[in-house]
Design an enzyme around this catalytic site. Sequence first.
Site, short mmCIF file in Angstrom:
data_model
loop_
_atom_site.label_atom_id
_atom_site.label_comp_id
_atom_site.label_asym_id
_atom_site.label_seq_id
_atom_site.Cartn_x
_atom_site.Cartn_y
_atom_site.Cartn_z
N CYS A 1 32.74 35.40 39.04
CA CYS A 1 32.83 34.36 37.93
C CYS A 1 31.52 33.83 37.68
O CYS A 1 30.74 34.15 37.03
CB CYS A 1 33.98 33.67 38.41
SG CYS A 1 34.67 32.25 37.14
N GLU B 1 39.82 37.23 39.68
CA GLU B 1 39.32 36.25 40.83
C GLU B 1 40.55 35.81 41.52
O GLU B 1 41.80 35.41 41.00
CB GLU B 1 38.48 35.33 40.28
CG GLU B 1 37.92 34.50 41.45
CD GLU B 1 37.08 33.32 40.57
OE1 GLU B 1 36.14 32.46 41.40
OE2 GLU B 1 37.29 33.14 39.44
N LYS C 1 31.20 34.92 46.83
CA LYS C 1 30.71 34.39 45.86
C LYS C 1 29.50 33.17 46.21
O LYS C 1 29.68 32.33 47.11
CB LYS C 1 31.77 33.53 45.12
CG LYS C 1 31.43 32.78 44.09
CD LYS C 1 32.76 32.24 43.21
CE LYS C 1 32.50 31.59 41.97
NZ LYS C 1 33.67 31.17 41.44
#
Length: 282
Positions: A157, A46, A120
């Site tokens: 994540c 990330e 994301k």
Amino acid sequence: MADADVVRAALVQATWTGDTESMITKHEEYARQAARSGARVIGFQEVFNAPYFCQVQEAEHYRWAEPVPQGPTVERLRSLARETGLVIVAPLFEVEDAGHYYNTAAVIDADGTVLGRYRKHHIPQLPGFWEKFYFRPGNLGWPVFDTAAGRIGVSICYDRHFPEGWRALGLAGAQLVFNPSATSRGLSAHLWQLEQPAAAVANGYFVAAINRVGREEYGDNDFYGTSYFVDPRGRFVGEVASDQEEELLVRDLDFAAIGEVRRQWAFYRDRRPDAYEGLVRP
């Protein structure tokens, strides 16, 4: 098993070097090493070219953002893809325009073509993970990219805690899903080797779980590495990476296992989308 079904894949878990230039250079060298080992695809962690600045809420950290795909890092990785023949999954801090920032991953094909990006969806706001200060929620859906190494999706994540995204990628035909992360020892470490294998099983594909490693200057988070590949039966492919040191993992993934598992366990056949409407009602 047919050789055509086997894809050699790589991931990198890395320590922060202190500056963007040396961080990108480090990942370029790992990519070249992976290519020499026969890898066809590689994924980075990330916001790979920056520290995990979300440990604090400070406007100075907007400086890490750049356009995607028009920015300098993606251009550099396009050249790297052409040089190595690798498909590259590169997570970055994206600025679209003034005030519009995203936690993004660019997907670059082996010929240097930018196939697209994933933003994301789920943005945490917790001590040490103040991401809502920086990022808007993703708005590009759950794309699956047809690459030279197969059909690849991305889940970043915190997304891993929400099963709907994993399912959307499976329904779109993903064979391998990269999950670049920055997760800290003690917060949810007991989930790290539980959630992604469970997602691989439930959805019948391979997952590459990538975590940063070490401590960085903007907080006390202890990123514990232990990156891995997991197959559609929930089994680790080879050893899990170190919890202390940076590491390049290169593993052979037998994509034939995807069809075998989906026929044997038949989870897709037995889904009941007609019964799930209440899940998305306010």
